[in-house]
Design a protein around this motif. Structure first.
Motif, PDB file in Angstrom:
ATOM      1  N   TYR A 121      75.513  18.852  30.261  1.00 23.34           N
ATOM      2  CA  TYR A 121      76.198  18.065  31.290  1.00 23.34           C
ATOM      3  C   TYR A 121      75.867  18.538  32.698  1.00 23.34           C
ATOM      4  CZ  TYR A 121      79.979  15.535  33.664  1.00 23.34           C
ATOM      5  OH  TYR A 121      80.701  14.702  34.493  1.00 23.34           O
ATOM      6  N   ASN A 122      75.772  19.838  32.893  1.00 25.97           N
ATOM      7  CA  ASN A 122      75.470  20.354  34.228  1.00 25.97           C
ATOM      8  C   ASN A 122      74.087  19.911  34.699  1.00 25.97           C
ATOM      9  OD1 ASN A 122      77.922  21.568  33.958  1.00 25.97           O
ATOM     10  ND2 ASN A 122      77.193  23.675  34.209  1.00 25.97           N
ATOM     11  N   THR A 123      73.122  19.889  33.768  1.00 23.61           N
ATOM     12  CA  THR A 123      71.778  19.430  34.140  1.00 23.61           C
ATOM     13  C   THR A 123      71.806  17.945  34.467  1.00 23.61           C
ATOM     14  OG1 THR A 123      70.794  21.085  32.669  1.00 23.61           O
ATOM     15  CG2 THR A 123      69.374  19.281  33.397  1.00 23.61           C
ATOM     16  N   PHE A 124      72.532  17.182  33.673  1.00 23.85           N
ATOM     17  CA  PHE A 124      72.677  15.754  33.949  1.00 23.85           C
ATOM     18  C   PHE A 124      73.264  15.529  35.336  1.00 23.85           C
ATOM     19  CE2 PHE A 124      76.001  12.435  34.077  1.00 23.85           C
ATOM     20  CZ  PHE A 124      75.178  11.315  34.128  1.00 23.85           C
ATOM     21  N   LYS A 140      81.078  16.349  43.704  1.00 28.34           N
ATOM     22  CA  LYS A 140      82.374  16.946  43.366  1.00 28.34           C
ATOM     23  C   LYS A 140      82.413  17.354  41.900  1.00 28.34           C
ATOM     24  CE  LYS A 140      87.347  15.989  43.548  1.00 28.34           C
ATOM     25  NZ  LYS A 140      88.380  14.993  43.960  1.00 28.34           N
ATOM     26  N   LEU A 141      81.918  16.488  41.027  1.00 27.72           N
ATOM     27  CA  LEU A 141      81.894  16.795  39.598  1.00 27.72           C
ATOM     28  C   LEU A 141      80.960  17.968  39.307  1.00 27.72           C
ATOM     29  CD1 LEU A 141      81.754  13.174  38.116  1.00 27.72           C
ATOM     30  CD2 LEU A 141      83.723  14.723  38.164  1.00 27.72           C
ATOM     31  N   LEU A 142      79.835  18.030  40.025  1.00 22.39           N
ATOM     32  CA  LEU A 142      78.896  19.133  39.831  1.00 22.39           C
ATOM     33  C   LEU A 142      79.527  20.460  40.224  1.00 22.39           C
ATOM     34  CD1 LEU A 142      76.034  20.141  39.125  1.00 22.39           C
ATOM     35  CD2 LEU A 142      75.362  19.623  41.488  1.00 22.39           C
ATOM     36  N   GLY A 187      81.618  25.474  38.462  1.00 22.34           N
ATOM     37  CA  GLY A 187      82.503  26.485  39.028  1.00 22.34           C
ATOM     38  C   GLY A 187      82.025  27.021  40.361  1.00 22.34           C
ATOM     39  N   ASN A 188      81.191  26.240  41.020  1.00 23.58           N
ATOM     40  CA  ASN A 188      80.629  26.656  42.306  1.00 23.58           C
ATOM     41  C   ASN A 188      81.409  25.980  43.436  1.00 23.58           C
ATOM     42  OD1 ASN A 188      79.139  27.291  44.561  1.00 23.58           O
ATOM     43  ND2 ASN A 188      77.153  26.724  43.680  1.00 23.58           N
ATOM     44  N   ALA A 189      82.309  26.713  44.053  1.00 20.34           N
ATOM     45  CA  ALA A 189      83.157  26.156  45.108  1.00 20.34           C
ATOM     46  C   ALA A 189      82.363  25.758  46.346  1.00 20.34           C
ATOM     47  CB  ALA A 189      84.236  27.163  45.488  1.00 20.34           C
ATOM     48  N   ALA A 190      81.137  26.257  46.456  1.00 17.53           N
ATOM     49  CA  ALA A 190      80.308  25.916  47.621  1.00 17.53           C
ATOM     50  C   ALA A 190      79.811  24.478  47.556  1.00 17.53           C
ATOM     51  CB  ALA A 190      79.123  26.875  47.715  1.00 17.53           C
ATOM     52  N   ALA A 249      73.869  23.975  49.113  1.00 23.80           N
ATOM     53  CA  ALA A 249      74.658  24.197  47.906  1.00 23.80           C
ATOM     54  C   ALA A 249      74.489  23.040  46.930  1.00 23.80           C
ATOM     55  CB  ALA A 249      76.127  24.366  48.264  1.00 23.80           C
ATOM     56  N   GLY A 250      74.016  23.365  45.736  1.00 20.35           N
ATOM     57  CA  GLY A 250      73.860  22.369  44.689  1.00 20.35           C
ATOM     58  C   GLY A 250      72.600  21.543  44.772  1.00 20.35           C
ATOM     59  N   ALA A 251      71.787  21.728  45.782  1.00 17.39           N
ATOM     60  CA  ALA A 251      70.580  20.923  45.939  1.00 17.39           C
ATOM     61  C   ALA A 251      69.529  21.297  44.902  1.00 17.39           C
ATOM     62  CB  ALA A 251      69.995  21.107  47.339  1.00 17.39           C
TER      63      ALA A 251
END
Length: 261
Positions: A139-142, A190-192, A197-200, A209-211
């Protein structure tokens, strides 16, 4: 992102593009949308206008097919993900079901505009040539790939917005579509953040962050409009990255889509 991109690119190959579309967009298209046509009919109405104005334009057909290929990508991605057993948690299923419906509508709009000249749906590699091998099992990869596709759409809108300045009615409509794409990007981010668990990772962009660097690098860019805002009085670098989003050119969008072709 379709309407921004389509009209901007048509204008590039046909300098009289807005003149060709003026009657349909101002007097016919927008007036009917405002009073008679339900929102669900907007894609069909606009597709009809494009066909009438550009029935003989090979360049316009190429542009529309380029946009259709991108929409095939997004539509196929969500169709596959929504059908994958155990991939999307039940708490999030309704979100991605709705996003998938939007992408399917975009494909129908473009195919309606092109008719028999629409390109066939290509074969996609949703793993990004192996960069996201577990995209439909983890799911995280998706979420990471979904985030990349949605952010790309928002940036593509920004990159093409200038081409609609000559027609404020169409600009207003396109911005309404753009706002939906932006909401897609926001909820996916937001879901990612929650899933990893990455608040950033917030609903908006902060630094990088998250890119997913394999798709796009530049979330932490602090130069906007040719002006480097680093060190702006009273503003942190993080605040600067939150205040702006980077536009993408056609070549940049093609480079991102090419990863999945």
């Amino acid at each position: 992102m379709d309407i921004f991109k389509i009209l901007d690119e048509i204008q590039k190959i046909d300098g009289d593009a807005m003149g060709r579309l003026e009657h349909a967009t101002r007097r016919h298209f927008m007036s009917k949308i405002g009073s008679k046509i339900a929102a669900v009919a907007v894609p069909t109405a606009f597709a009809s206008i494009v066909n009438k104005a550009y029935a003989q334009s090979a360049g316009a057909i190429d542009i529309l097919n380029f946009a259709l290929t991108l929409e095939y990508l997004e539509d196929g991605f969500y169709q596959t993900a929504n059908a994958a057993a155990g991939l999307i948690p039940s708490t999030d299923k309704a979100i991605f079901t709705q996003i998938g419906k939007h992408e399917t509508q975009h494909v129908a709009f473009l195919k309606g505009a092109l008719g028999a000249k629409a390109v066939a749906k290509p074969t996609f590699d949703f793993t990004g040539k192996g960069a996201f091998a577990t995209v439909f099992t983890d799911y995280n990869t998706f979420l990471t790939v979904s985030h990349a596709l949605e952010d790309t759409g928002v940036r593509a809108y920004k990159g093409q917005a200038g081409g609609l300045m000559a027609d404020p009615d169409l600009l207003q409509y396109a911005l309404q579509v753009h706002s939906v794409e932006a909401r897609h990007a926001s909820i996916v981010r937001k879901l990612l953040g929650a899933a990893t668990g990455n608040a950033a990772i917030k609903s908006w962009i902060t630094n990088a962050a998250g890119a997913p660097a394999a798709v796009y690098a530049g979330d932490d860019n602090k130069t906007q409009g040719g002006v480097n805002l680093t060190g702006l009085a009273g503003k942190s670098d993080a605040a600067i990255t939150e205040a702006f989003d980077e536009p993408l050119t056609k070549d940049q969008v093609l480079a991102i889509a090419g990863l999945f072709l």
